[in-house]
Motif scaffolding. Structure first.
Motif, PDB file in Angstrom:
ATOM      1  N   LEU A  19       0.849  -1.177   0.000  1.00 41.95           N
ATOM      2  CA  LEU A  19       0.000   0.000   0.000  1.00 41.95           C
ATOM      3  C   LEU A  19       0.887   1.229   0.000  1.00 41.95           C
ATOM      4  N   LEU A  20       0.864   1.980  -1.087  1.00 46.41           N
ATOM      5  CA  LEU A  20       1.639   3.210  -1.162  1.00 46.41           C
ATOM      6  C   LEU A  20       0.719   4.388  -0.857  1.00 46.41           C
TER       7      LEU A  20
ATOM      8  N   ALA B 165      14.536   5.690   4.887  1.00 47.36           N
ATOM      9  CA  ALA B 165      14.066   4.945   6.055  1.00 47.36           C
ATOM     10  C   ALA B 165      12.707   5.433   6.557  1.00 47.36           C
ATOM     11  N   GLN B 166      12.042   4.587   7.318  1.00 45.48           N
ATOM     12  CA  GLN B 166      10.812   4.963   8.002  1.00 45.48           C
ATOM     13  C   GLN B 166      11.148   6.006   9.067  1.00 45.48           C
ATOM     14  N   TYR B 167      10.170   6.818   9.440  1.00 48.00           N
ATOM     15  CA  TYR B 167      10.375   7.871  10.444  1.00 48.00           C
ATOM     16  C   TYR B 167      10.722   7.293  11.814  1.00 48.00           C
TER      17      TYR B 167
ATOM     18  N   GLY C 152      10.179  10.102   0.105  1.00 45.41           N
ATOM     19  CA  GLY C 152       9.867   9.754   1.484  1.00 45.41           C
ATOM     20  C   GLY C 152      10.168   8.298   1.800  1.00 45.41           C
ATOM     21  N   PRO C 153       9.754   7.842   2.986  1.00 47.49           N
ATOM     22  CA  PRO C 153      10.034   6.486   3.440  1.00 47.49           C
ATOM     23  C   PRO C 153       9.645   5.421   2.409  1.00 47.49           C
ATOM     24  N   GLY C 154      10.552   4.452   2.224  1.00 50.95           N
ATOM     25  CA  GLY C 154      10.299   3.349   1.313  1.00 50.95           C
ATOM     26  C   GLY C 154      10.681   3.635  -0.131  1.00 50.95           C
TER      27      GLY C 154
END
Length: 143
Positions: free
Chosen positions: A6-7, A137-139, A81-83
């Motif tokens: 899921l983006l 990376a994720q936050y 952003g992340p991912g």
């Protein structure tokens, strides 16, 4: 059954000052959807500015082709952003792919030390002043 990802759409972020290409960005306190170029390893990193995207505004200071600035105060910021995969300019050489990257005083990538926020994972080794591909990376991840 295939794996599904899921983006989520990225929020439109606005520059709270001059932001350069291939740098970490951080949220601006007290201002909704505003970001500034990160200036320390101790701040939460929300993404990496684009290296190749043409700036959103007129950016009157750019003389030819792609300049260093990706956004000035009040302009939309092109970022990953992340991912996502991005490219970041290194402020310090990367000699180990298992060490996450954080921001130096100029928002450039530098190997994270214990307690630093990790903004991206390097996908290849590189020298200071060079752009390398990274996985954002994720936050909130800390070294």
């Amino acid at each position: 059954m295939p794996v599904q990802t899921l983006l989520l759409p990225q929020p439109n972020l606005i520059a709270g000052g001059t932001i350069n290409r291939g740098r970490f960005i951080t949220a601006t306190a007290g201002t909704e959807q505003a970001v500034t170029q990160a200036a320390a390893a101790s701040v939460l990193l929300v993404g990496v500015t684009s290296r190749w995207q043409e700036p959103a505004g007129l950016n009157a200071g750019l003389t030819s082709g792609f300049g260093t600035v990706i956004a000035r105060s009040g302009e939309s910021v092109s970022y990953n952003g992340p991912g996502q995969i991005s490219e970041i300019m290194l402020g310090t050489a990367v000699t180990d792919l298992t060490v996450g990257l954080t921001a130096d005083a100029d928002g450039k990538g530098a190997p994270a030390s214990s307690g630093n926020y990790i903004g991206a994972w390097p996908l290849r080794l590189g020298s200071a002043g060079e752009y390398i591909p990274v996985f954002v990376a994720q936050y909130g991840i800390k070294a």
